[in-house]
Design a protein around this motif. Sequence first.
Motif, PDB file in Angstrom:
ATOM      1  N   GLN A 143       0.841  -1.199   0.000  1.00 19.64           N
ATOM      2  CA  GLN A 143       0.000   0.000   0.000  1.00 19.64           C
ATOM      3  C   GLN A 143       0.874   1.246   0.000  1.00 19.64           C
ATOM      4  O   GLN A 143       0.612   2.222  -0.729  1.00 19.64           O
ATOM      5  N   MET A 144       1.925   1.253   0.813  1.00 22.04           N
ATOM      6  CA  MET A 144       2.832   2.405   0.849  1.00 22.04           C
ATOM      7  C   MET A 144       3.561   2.571  -0.482  1.00 22.04           C
ATOM      8  O   MET A 144       3.783   3.696  -0.950  1.00 22.04           O
ATOM      9  N   SER A 145       3.932   1.451  -1.089  1.00 21.57           N
ATOM     10  CA  SER A 145       4.598   1.517  -2.386  1.00 21.57           C
ATOM     11  C   SER A 145       3.680   2.124  -3.444  1.00 21.57           C
ATOM     12  O   SER A 145       4.114   2.932  -4.276  1.00 21.57           O
ATOM     13  N   ILE A 146       2.392   1.757  -3.406  1.00 19.32           N
ATOM     14  CA  ILE A 146       1.424   2.319  -4.349  1.00 19.32           C
ATOM     15  C   ILE A 146       1.287   3.818  -4.136  1.00 19.32           C
ATOM     16  O   ILE A 146       1.275   4.604  -5.086  1.00 19.32           O
ATOM     17  N   ASP A 147       1.191   4.244  -2.854  1.00 20.03           N
ATOM     18  CA  ASP A 147       1.099   5.678  -2.558  1.00 20.03           C
ATOM     19  C   ASP A 147       2.334   6.420  -3.035  1.00 20.03           C
ATOM     20  O   ASP A 147       2.247   7.539  -3.558  1.00 20.03           O
ATOM     21  N   ALA A 148       3.505   5.798  -2.850  1.00 17.62           N
ATOM     22  CA  ALA A 148       4.748   6.441  -3.274  1.00 17.62           C
ATOM     23  C   ALA A 148       4.807   6.578  -4.794  1.00 17.62           C
ATOM     24  O   ALA A 148       5.208   7.627  -5.314  1.00 17.62           O
ATOM     25  N   ASP A 149       4.397   5.543  -5.517  1.00 18.66           N
ATOM     26  CA  ASP A 149       4.384   5.615  -6.981  1.00 18.66           C
ATOM     27  C   ASP A 149       3.405   6.670  -7.471  1.00 18.66           C
ATOM     28  O   ASP A 149       3.706   7.420  -8.416  1.00 18.66           O
ATOM     29  N   MET A 150       2.245   6.766  -6.830  1.00 16.65           N
ATOM     30  CA  MET A 150       1.275   7.782  -7.235  1.00 16.65           C
ATOM     31  C   MET A 150       1.808   9.171  -6.916  1.00 16.65           C
ATOM     32  O   MET A 150       1.652  10.105  -7.702  1.00 16.65           O
ATOM     33  N   ILE A 364      12.119   9.764   0.930  1.00 19.20           N
ATOM     34  CA  ILE A 364      11.551  11.065   0.593  1.00 19.20           C
ATOM     35  C   ILE A 364      10.161  10.909  -0.019  1.00 19.20           C
ATOM     36  O   ILE A 364       9.285  11.765   0.157  1.00 19.20           O
ATOM     37  N   LEU A 365       9.914   9.800  -0.748  1.00 19.45           N
ATOM     38  CA  LEU A 365       8.587   9.574  -1.327  1.00 19.45           C
ATOM     39  C   LEU A 365       7.539   9.403  -0.229  1.00 19.45           C
ATOM     40  O   LEU A 365       6.433   9.954  -0.311  1.00 19.45           O
ATOM     41  N   ASP A 366       7.897   8.640   0.811  1.00 23.41           N
ATOM     42  CA  ASP A 366       6.959   8.455   1.923  1.00 23.41           C
ATOM     43  C   ASP A 366       6.715   9.769   2.655  1.00 23.41           C
ATOM     44  O   ASP A 366       5.604  10.045   3.107  1.00 23.41           O
ATOM     45  N   MET A 370       3.210  11.943   3.374  1.00 21.05           N
ATOM     46  CA  MET A 370       2.800  12.494   4.663  1.00 21.05           C
ATOM     47  C   MET A 370       2.541  13.990   4.569  1.00 21.05           C
ATOM     48  O   MET A 370       1.657  14.524   5.251  1.00 21.05           O
ATOM     49  N   ILE A 371       3.305  14.696   3.727  1.00 22.77           N
ATOM     50  CA  ILE A 371       3.079  16.134   3.532  1.00 22.77           C
ATOM     51  C   ILE A 371       1.694  16.361   2.944  1.00 22.77           C
ATOM     52  O   ILE A 371       0.945  17.249   3.379  1.00 22.77           O
ATOM     53  N   ARG A 372       1.332  15.572   1.944  1.00 21.41           N
ATOM     54  CA  ARG A 372       0.008  15.722   1.323  1.00 21.41           C
ATOM     55  C   ARG A 372      -1.096  15.445   2.333  1.00 21.41           C
ATOM     56  O   ARG A 372      -2.122  16.132   2.367  1.00 21.41           O
ATOM     57  N   ARG A 373      -0.907  14.443   3.180  1.00 22.44           N
ATOM     58  CA  ARG A 373      -1.903  14.161   4.216  1.00 22.44           C
ATOM     59  C   ARG A 373      -1.970  15.301   5.228  1.00 22.44           C
ATOM     60  O   ARG A 373      -3.057  15.669   5.697  1.00 22.44           O
ATOM     61  N   ILE A 469      14.558  18.589   3.541  1.00 19.41           N
ATOM     62  CA  ILE A 469      13.793  18.770   2.299  1.00 19.41           C
ATOM     63  C   ILE A 469      12.304  18.807   2.595  1.00 19.41           C
ATOM     64  O   ILE A 469      11.572  19.657   2.080  1.00 19.41           O
ATOM     65  N   ALA A 470      11.824  17.877   3.434  1.00 18.11           N
ATOM     66  CA  ALA A 470      10.391  17.800   3.730  1.00 18.11           C
ATOM     67  C   ALA A 470       9.895  19.084   4.400  1.00 18.11           C
ATOM     68  O   ALA A 470       8.832  19.609   4.050  1.00 18.11           O
ATOM     69  N   THR A 471      10.678  19.604   5.349  1.00 19.61           N
ATOM     70  CA  THR A 471      10.278  20.851   6.029  1.00 19.61           C
ATOM     71  C   THR A 471      10.275  22.019   5.059  1.00 19.61           C
ATOM     72  O   THR A 471       9.360  22.855   5.075  1.00 19.61           O
ATOM     73  N   HIS A 472      11.280  22.086   4.200  1.00 14.89           N
ATOM     74  CA  HIS A 472      11.349  23.173   3.218  1.00 14.89           C
ATOM     75  C   HIS A 472      10.157  23.100   2.263  1.00 14.89           C
ATOM     76  O   HIS A 472       9.514  24.123   1.975  1.00 14.89           O
ATOM     77  N   LEU A 473       9.858  21.908   1.771  1.00 18.82           N
ATOM     78  CA  LEU A 473       8.715  21.751   0.871  1.00 18.82           C
ATOM     79  C   LEU A 473       7.419  22.173   1.559  1.00 18.82           C
ATOM     80  O   LEU A 473       6.573  22.847   0.961  1.00 18.82           O
ATOM     81  N   THR A 474       7.264  21.776   2.821  1.00 16.22           N
ATOM     82  CA  THR A 474       6.041  22.107   3.554  1.00 16.22           C
ATOM     83  C   THR A 474       5.850  23.612   3.655  1.00 16.22           C
ATOM     84  O   THR A 474       4.761  24.141   3.392  1.00 16.22           O
ATOM     85  N   GLU A 475       6.904  24.331   4.027  1.00 17.66           N
ATOM     86  CA  GLU A 475       6.789  25.778   4.199  1.00 17.66           C
ATOM     87  C   GLU A 475       6.559  26.485   2.860  1.00 17.66           C
ATOM     88  O   GLU A 475       5.771  27.429   2.782  1.00 17.66           O
TER      89      GLU A 475
END
Length: 677
Positions: A143-150, A364-366, A370-373, A469-475
């Motif tokens: 399921q996580m792999s599918i979310d990462a690919d999407m 980073i994909l996972d 989480m950022i989208r959620r 990277i995740a924090t920078h993308l979020t802001e």
Amino acid sequence: MKAKDLSVLIVVLLIVTMMIIPLPTLLLDVLLIFNISVSLLILLVAMNTKEPLDFSIFPTALLLTTLFRLALNVSTTRSILSKADGGRVIETFGSFVIGGSPVVGFVVFLILVVIQFIVITKGSERVAEVAARFTLDAMPGKQMSIDADMNAGLISEQDARERRKKVEMESDFYGAMDGASKFVKGDAIAGIIILLINVIGGFIIGMAIHGMGFAEAASTFTLLSVGDGLVSQVPALLISTATGITVTRAASDGNLGTDILNQIFNYPKLLYIVAGTILVLGLFTPIGLFLTLPVAAILAFSALTMQKNVKKEELLLEQAVTDETEDDIRSPEKVINLLQVDTLELEIGYGLIPLADQKQGGDILDRIVMIRRQFAIELGLVIPTIRIRDNLQLPPNQYVLKFRGSKIAAGEIFIDHFLAMSQGPGADSIEGIQVVEPAFGLPAIWVSKEEKEKAELFGYMIVDPPSVIATHLTEVIKKYAHQLLRREETKELVDNLKETHPNLVEELVPNLLSVGEIQKVLQNLLREQISIRDLASIFETLADYAVYTKDPRVLTEYVRQSLTRQITEQFAEDGIIHVLTAGATLEKGFSDSIQQTEAGVHYLSMDPQLSRRISEELKVEIERVIKAGGQPIFLTSPNIRMYLKQFVDKIMPTVPVLAYTELEPEIEIQSIGVVNI
């Protein structure tokens, strides 16, 4: 019911009826031949499926065929014991197949039972059990792999839904096969018991009822019983083989025959070695060349033929690639595809590829998932898929975030380092690469793994590269959240709300407001980091006031006042909010500058000198609060809030401006300064 559904029900009822009602031997012969045919058909289907789910009905078919075979055993046993006649099929298996010898037939029967019960059925049962367990354990990872690919843009949401459904079906299939394999095991045991009953019971009945002698009864009923056992065990062996093939079958692009030819015989050079070994075996052993030479010659010829075919396929593949490349260049459709622009793109240098490669431990994909959620929960906004691409033109350690093809943020990551940020002015110095933290612009240091523990002891906050990277993308995405909400996304939000609040949506859209007007209101809220998750409350407010005005700015103010509980919770801490208050002179300056057009639209027309004085005062107060370590929040009256926000945005867009009517009455307001002119 449809005719097909009704026919299946009738067949099941007839199978049960066979166990009760005696059948003529002619009908038994037909049903026995039909049983063999069905078993052979199931075996061939199992061999030609590309993956197990292509034959998802197999567990149920296994139960029905087992039930049918046991019903036939009951009917044939009744016929053998009562009439000393099992029909032509059983007689043929008892005399022709086993040569009329009961001992030979019994041994052959036992061998078939051993093959089916101990080898095939036992192995199939174990494989099905392990496959069911591992499939269930692997579901979260899949399921996580599918979310990462999407999230990476490799598949669409529709593809993701189909793949999730397939994962669930695989789990159900292997669970069902784990139970269905027990049918085959029980069938083999039942076959042995039925054979013994037929032999012993037939011997007794033959002598007591049919008046046969000892030798005649033993010969007649043993041959019939063994023939009946072989007739039932041959289909059972076919079904159990199909079971083993199905549960051991991995997903493939071809059927079993194609895979065997492509994979086992895909190494021509190895066939030469086998041919040489067989030839040596004939030369130096008593077997002789008469038997080994033809086999070695066939293997060598097959290897030569396969080598020629492999070279031919390679040439055809190269030609096909060349033709496809030329077609892409000439095709106008391919050029048109280049005009498509992704909403969000994350380009990374080749040095950062391990962060996006799950095989190398990259997550980073996972994190993007989480950022989208997080945005969906905090802002009520569905962030578009962020496509990750490597860009060889970038420096190895650099990444760039693009919005509709334009760069909106960039940063540099040292993949084998950690980012250390001082939490106080008195922190000791450490060795590393001095940088500015990309998300908040704070001074930081990239330290090596050896310096990490030292930095933690000195009180530095340590952040790993993916988190940076995740924090920078979020802001950055928060800053541009209002631009991500376009008309298509707004329409999706409206349609989603319509499923739960159909009357509310029908009242508002399109009777009072269009989708574009609603989009502007939602964008205004997102621009100031106000969540639009409570879309029902927002739409109710719009429905109440859209009859009086269509001005998105005014409607936004009404919506903000309806979200008092949400806004208060967002900016207050422990029931207290510290604010910079707009003084009487500042409010008067704004109020006197508000003008109205003939269409009833309000706008701000302020003297340049007054505008400059207000900007200077605001800047002084904002800098004073920041230096003191606080968060500047302006509080003013509702009629000038949106105009004051325009001035504050020129100085620092992240500073909130609230109105008195946007706060809950029980909240405690503590003023940390008053702004006057």
